[in-house]
Design an enzyme around this catalytic site. Structure first.
Site, PDB file in Angstrom:
ATOM      1  N   LYS A 121      25.334 -17.904  43.826  1.00  0.00           N
ATOM      2  CA  LYS A 121      24.144 -18.729  44.029  1.00  0.00           C
ATOM      3  C   LYS A 121      24.408 -19.783  45.093  1.00  0.00           C
ATOM      4  CE  LYS A 121      23.179 -22.401  41.837  1.00  0.00           C
ATOM      5  NZ  LYS A 121      22.943 -23.441  40.819  1.00  0.00           N
ATOM      6  N   ASP A 139      18.691 -19.454  40.684  1.00  0.00           N
ATOM      7  CA  ASP A 139      19.088 -20.544  39.788  1.00  0.00           C
ATOM      8  C   ASP A 139      18.308 -20.450  38.479  1.00  0.00           C
ATOM      9  OD1 ASP A 139      16.540 -21.506  40.314  1.00  0.00           O
ATOM     10  OD2 ASP A 139      17.212 -23.541  40.772  1.00  0.00           O
TER      11      ASP A 139
END
Length: 211
Positions: A121, A139
């Site tokens: 991420k 996320d």
């Protein structure tokens, strides 16, 4: 799994609401974005931006960060959650950048995820926002919104990233993530608090139909 047409419709509807977005973490260099992303775990973006004002005044680049003691970094970032681990990661990352990458932030997923405290991420945030290299960061907001709509059925961010990437062209990935995150923050809140009456996505939303 959603079709390419469904993904494009979702992007277009969110784009109509929010347009082109940029990363909310203040940065002027890839290194500063990398540090901000590392600090952002379990910490609000606005707090990270406050913390990095002082951090980047003292340590604006890898050499300056590596010259600091871990305890000095910790003192500067102590208002940030998990600051002890993060201070160690900042120090190790700065030294690794100097030792292995000529003081520059690398531009590949494999190299970025070798850095302490950087997962897929975070690497996607850096790739997309610092270098313009397509990446889709998944996320907690992305996971929540896409599962509620019903376009994915997994909490696994890597699987979600793969599904979005398979269904949308690369040039949309970075902004698509921004759009979903903003929608999650402003409308599709966590818990039992989504503001469905303000959401333009209810016509396709599994959560809305079930509640």
């Amino acid at each position: 799994m959603a079709t390419k047409a469904q993904w494009k419709k979702l992007y277009d509807d969110l784009y109509a609401l929010y347009g082109d977005l940029c990363c909310p973490l203040d940065h002027v260099t890839p290194f500063r974005l990398l540090c901000s992303v590392m600090l952002s775990a379990q910490c609000r973006d606005d707090r990270v931006n406050e913390i990095t004002k002082e951090l980047f005044r003292v340590a604006p680049d890898p050499a300056a960060m590596a010259a600091l003691e871990v305890s000095e970094i910790a003192e500067i970032i102590k208002a940030c959650g998990l600051y002890r681990n993060k201070s160690e990661n900042l120090s190790k990352t700065a030294k690794m950048l100097l030792d292995e990458f000529g003081g520059e932030v690398p531009r590949t997923m494999d190299e970025l995820t070798r850095l302490p405290g950087i997962g897929r991420k975070s690497a996607n945030v850096v790739l997309g926002n610092a270098f313009g290299i397509p990446g889709f960061p998944a996320d907690t907001h992305v996971i929540r919104v896409l599962n509620r709509i019903g376009y994915v059925s997994t909490p696994d961010p890597v699987k979600i990233e793969a599904e979005v990437n398979a269904g949308t062209p690369p040039e949309l990935w970075t902004n698509f993530s921004h759009l979903i995150i903003v929608h999650g923050r402003r409308v599709c809140h966590a818990g039992n608090r989504p503001e469905c009456d303000r959401c333009p996505l209810t016509d396709r939303c599994r959560y809305f139909k079930e509640h």
